[in-house]
Design an enzyme around this catalytic site. Sequence first.
Site, PDB file in Angstrom:
ATOM      1  N   LYS A 170      72.455 -21.300  28.845  1.00 40.61           N
ATOM      2  CA  LYS A 170      72.680 -20.747  27.736  1.00 40.61           C
ATOM      3  C   LYS A 170      73.586 -21.749  27.176  1.00 40.61           C
ATOM      4  O   LYS A 170      73.131 -22.435  25.965  1.00 40.61           O
ATOM      5  CB  LYS A 170      73.123 -19.448  27.435  1.00 40.61           C
ATOM      6  CG  LYS A 170      73.961 -19.152  26.569  1.00 40.61           C
ATOM      7  CD  LYS A 170      72.618 -18.602  25.178  1.00 40.61           C
ATOM      8  CE  LYS A 170      72.973 -18.207  23.936  1.00 40.61           C
ATOM      9  NZ  LYS A 170      72.862 -17.711  22.697  1.00 40.61           N
ATOM     10  N   LYS A 238      82.238 -20.533  20.249  1.00 46.60           N
ATOM     11  CA  LYS A 238      83.505 -20.991  21.126  1.00 46.60           C
ATOM     12  C   LYS A 238      82.059 -20.839  22.173  1.00 46.60           C
ATOM     13  O   LYS A 238      82.343 -21.775  22.835  1.00 46.60           O
ATOM     14  CB  LYS A 238      82.991 -18.924  21.071  1.00 46.60           C
ATOM     15  CG  LYS A 238      83.008 -18.408  22.459  1.00 46.60           C
ATOM     16  CD  LYS A 238      82.568 -16.720  22.972  1.00 46.60           C
ATOM     17  CE  LYS A 238      81.337 -16.367  21.989  1.00 46.60           C
ATOM     18  NZ  LYS A 238      80.149 -16.398  23.011  1.00 46.60           N
TER      19      LYS A 238
END
Length: 293
Positions: A170, A238
């Site tokens: 990811k 983030k």
Amino acid sequence: MQIGFVGLGIMGRPMVLNLLRGGYRVHVWSRRAESMTPLIEAGAIGCGSAAEVAASCEIVISMVADAPDVEQVALGERGVVEGARPGLLFIDMSTIAPSAARRIALRLEEYGVEMLDAPVSGGETGAINAALTIMAGGSQAAFDKALPVLQCLGKKVTHVGANGAGQVAKACNQILTGAGVLMVAEALNFARASGVEPAKVREAMLGGSAHSRVLENHGQRMLERNFNPGFKAWMHRKDLKIVLDEAHRLGVMSPVAAITAQMFNALVGGGDGERDSVAMLQLLERMSGVDSE
Ligand code: NAP
């Protein structure tokens, strides 16, 4: 099978609906009661805590924001471990640091709970259409147990490796999509500054080597000037921090993630954190004095 689900936001909500459509009994909990109401109306069972969710389920899924949230849901007060029976499988589908995923998996093991990290790509549309790309990290046994449930949520489900490997995949995905958003915004801004219709430029590029899903989907939203989230800019920031922290830890260079992160710092710092990451286009317009009207 009884499935638990915590984190009923942009992604979690449609994912729960797909599990219900798939015939699962789904137990949900959220901090804000109003997030649960539409799902209870759709057939989900509302609970008073993550522990209560876990007590009724064989699998609990979390789709929250960042690592401290996953930690709180899994290991905190009235968290999953307080209700879990041994053998429970905890699947975290949020995007968090690989090192955090490994740490949480180890702590859960002490309670007889196995963890799979299974972050996703495909955005809100992918969640609604049960077409997510899912990148899993954990044991083969955990993956095999989770697979039918994950196939109810996504089209491409890959077992990448051990705990944390899903989050590594990811993070790689976010290097590409973060840079992709920045590059598409840069190209469309360049076209407009040159006095050429950005929509025509995008249409022309879609047929060539510059074609990408980001040019197609994010580019379309930039042209529509649809900056509603979607994928909030602060979340993309983030994710790039996750990439840079891990790169620092590993001692590897990640120059594209670094410049992209700086741009997301500016976007979020300028007050656009809750807007979609495609608001990057407006940041470039402001910085370049390009009039979009
Ligand atoms: P979101 O709309 O902000 O939803 C997050 C949900 O998690 C909210 O309902 C929030 O509850 C809940 N939550 C957060 N912290 C919690 C805690 N400590 N305890 C209990 N509940 C908590 O975010 P999202 O867009 O669905 O994203 C969720 C995850 O998926 C993130 O890790 C994100 O990076 C990842 N992701 C998102 C997308 C996308 O396109 N949106 C795509 C791929 C991956 P409250 O409402 O009570 O705050």
